[in-house]
Design a protein around this motif. Structure first.
Motif, PDB file in Angstrom:
ATOM      1  N   CYS A 117      -2.277   8.184  -4.021  1.00  0.00           N
ATOM      2  CA  CYS A 117      -3.633   8.670  -4.297  1.00  0.00           C
ATOM      3  C   CYS A 117      -4.512   8.645  -3.041  1.00  0.00           C
ATOM      4  O   CYS A 117      -5.230   9.601  -2.762  1.00  0.00           O
ATOM      5  N   HIS A 118      -4.455   7.539  -2.311  1.00  0.00           N
ATOM      6  CA  HIS A 118      -5.351   7.372  -1.169  1.00  0.00           C
ATOM      7  C   HIS A 118      -4.789   7.940   0.131  1.00  0.00           C
ATOM      8  O   HIS A 118      -5.485   7.945   1.149  1.00  0.00           O
ATOM      9  N   GLY A 119      -3.548   8.413   0.086  1.00  0.00           N
ATOM     10  CA  GLY A 119      -2.942   8.988   1.280  1.00  0.00           C
ATOM     11  C   GLY A 119      -2.230   7.945   2.111  1.00  0.00           C
ATOM     12  O   GLY A 119      -2.597   6.765   2.115  1.00  0.00           O
ATOM     13  N   SER A 120      -1.206   8.363   2.843  1.00  0.00           N
ATOM     14  CA  SER A 120      -0.429   7.424   3.650  1.00  0.00           C
ATOM     15  C   SER A 120      -1.274   6.765   4.725  1.00  0.00           C
ATOM     16  O   SER A 120      -1.004   5.635   5.120  1.00  0.00           O
ATOM     17  N   GLY A 121      -2.311   7.463   5.180  1.00  0.00           N
ATOM     18  CA  GLY A 121      -3.201   6.884   6.178  1.00  0.00           C
ATOM     19  C   GLY A 121      -4.461   6.302   5.587  1.00  0.00           C
ATOM     20  O   GLY A 121      -5.363   5.889   6.317  1.00  0.00           O
ATOM     21  N   ALA A 122      -4.561   6.289   4.247  1.00  0.00           N
ATOM     22  CA  ALA A 122      -5.701   5.719   3.509  1.00  0.00           C
ATOM     23  C   ALA A 122      -6.982   6.523   3.667  1.00  0.00           C
ATOM     24  O   ALA A 122      -8.070   6.011   3.379  1.00  0.00           O
ATOM     25  N   ALA A 123      -6.882   7.777   4.129  1.00  0.00           N
ATOM     26  CA  ALA A 123      -8.073   8.603   4.317  1.00  0.00           C
ATOM     27  C   ALA A 123      -8.530   9.272   3.027  1.00  0.00           C
ATOM     28  O   ALA A 123      -9.547   9.962   3.016  1.00  0.00           O
TER      29      ALA A 123
ATOM     30  N   PHE B  20       0.827  -1.210   0.000  1.00  0.00           N
ATOM     31  CA  PHE B  20       0.000   0.000   0.000  1.00  0.00           C
ATOM     32  C   PHE B  20       0.858   1.256   0.000  1.00  0.00           C
ATOM     33  O   PHE B  20       0.615   2.185  -0.777  1.00  0.00           O
ATOM     34  N   ARG B  21       1.865   1.295   0.856  1.00  0.00           N
ATOM     35  CA  ARG B  21       2.714   2.495   0.939  1.00  0.00           C
ATOM     36  C   ARG B  21       3.447   2.748  -0.376  1.00  0.00           C
ATOM     37  O   ARG B  21       3.621   3.898  -0.779  1.00  0.00           O
ATOM     38  N   ASN B  22       3.853   1.691  -1.049  1.00  0.00           N
ATOM     39  CA  ASN B  22       4.627   1.846  -2.280  1.00  0.00           C
ATOM     40  C   ASN B  22       3.767   2.155  -3.498  1.00  0.00           C
ATOM     41  O   ASN B  22       4.238   2.783  -4.443  1.00  0.00           O
TER      42      ASN B  22
END
Length: 297
Positions: free
Chosen positions: A128-134, A121-123
């Motif tokens: 697009c979705h942000g480092s925190g997935a928000a 996910f981080r890579n």
């Protein structure tokens, strides 16, 4: 002109030859460098020459000299990656063919999926979705329970694998909202905006909304439903939950209805990601907090 071969004067106090340079009456002594310093300097020169011969050093037109040892930090990293992949091969094979709905029953494999999925996910997704997935405007929040195409394990994995509205994968999820600015009469879009805001429980003009009920039924209900709760089979958003991908204020809704929206997500399945990585990132996203229960067998 003075003779360069002439003997330099000697300082009376120290008995050391001077350079002949004088500043404000102060003469510069021609003191020799310490032997240890000279030998250290010579050693560094020899070491530097040896290094440039043994290791990559001199830049060329399109690359650099490789050195007789052929060493490179890229090669060392590649070896480490290969070693890690070899060590993880067995678990990756298990994960690639695992049933994500029951994966949590295998505690060790589930923990591996979540941790490796976080790295994937981080890579690949955080841009697009942000480092925190928000998420952000136009990029879905993966932490809530508002899923356009479904939020169980398999639905998330399918979205990751094939993407949305892209031309690279024939199995990509696809939906397209018409640009109603080319369809509706002038003045009808503001009425629809009030109607949609009313569906979401937002402040709105009730009279305008009431006048748009037929407009909604004729143009929007086929996808969003008579009650505005959307249709996942078509990728039509729920208009009643006040969760807006592009904004729910009047200006944003006017733009959405007038010009439509057409967000694209690329396919992340093989060869971009391995099947094990797709399964892993789907598991990671599902456990962030908004994942839905898997359908019963």
């Amino acid at each position: 002109m003075s003779d360069p071969k002439a003997k330099k004067p000697v300082d009376d106090v120290t008995g050391t030859e001077t350079t002949g340079h004088t500043w404000d009456g102060i003469e510069e002594l021609n003191s020799p460098l310490p032997r240890w310093w000279l030998w250290t300097f010579y050693a560094t020169v020899v070491w530097g020459i040896a290094y440039t011969i043994a290791y990559p050093a001199w830049p060329m037109v399109s690359s650099a000299t490789s050195g007789i040892l052929g060493y490179s930090t890229r090669g060392e990293v590649a070896q480490d990656i290969d070693a890690f992949r070899e060590a993880s091969a067995a678990r990756d094979s298990q994960l690639a063919s695992a049933d994500l709905a029951t994966l949590s029953e295998n505690e060790d494999l589930y923990r591996y999926a979540v941790s490796s999925g976080a790295a994937v996910f981080r890579n690949n997704c955080s841009q697009c979705h942000g480092s925190g997935a928000a998420g952000a405007k136009g990029y879905p929040n993966l932490l809530d329970d508002d899923w356009l195409w479904g939020g169980n394990h398999e639905a998330i994995a399918y979205t990751v694998r094939h993407g949305i509205r892209n031309e690279a994968d024939d199995d990509a999820r696809y939906s397209e909202m018409p640009a109603f600015g080319e369809i509706l009469e002038e003045g009808e879009i503001p009425m629809l905006v009030e109607y949609v805001r009313g569906l979401a429980g937002a402040e709105h003009d009730a009279a305008m909304a009431e006048g748009a009920a037929e407009l909604y039924a004729d143009n929007c209900a086929a996808c969003h439903g008579d009650n505005g709760m959307g249709d996942r089979e078509q990728g039509a958003p729920n208009l009643t939950d006040a969760i807006w991908l592009y904004g729910g204020d009047r200006d944003a809704l006017t733009e959405t209805i007038t010009y439509s929206r057409y967000g694209v997500m690329p396919p992340w399945g093989p060869p971009r990601l391995t099947e094990a990585q797709v399964q892993a990132v789907a598991t990671y996203v599902h456990q962030l907090g908004g994942g839905e229960a898997d359908p019963a067998e």
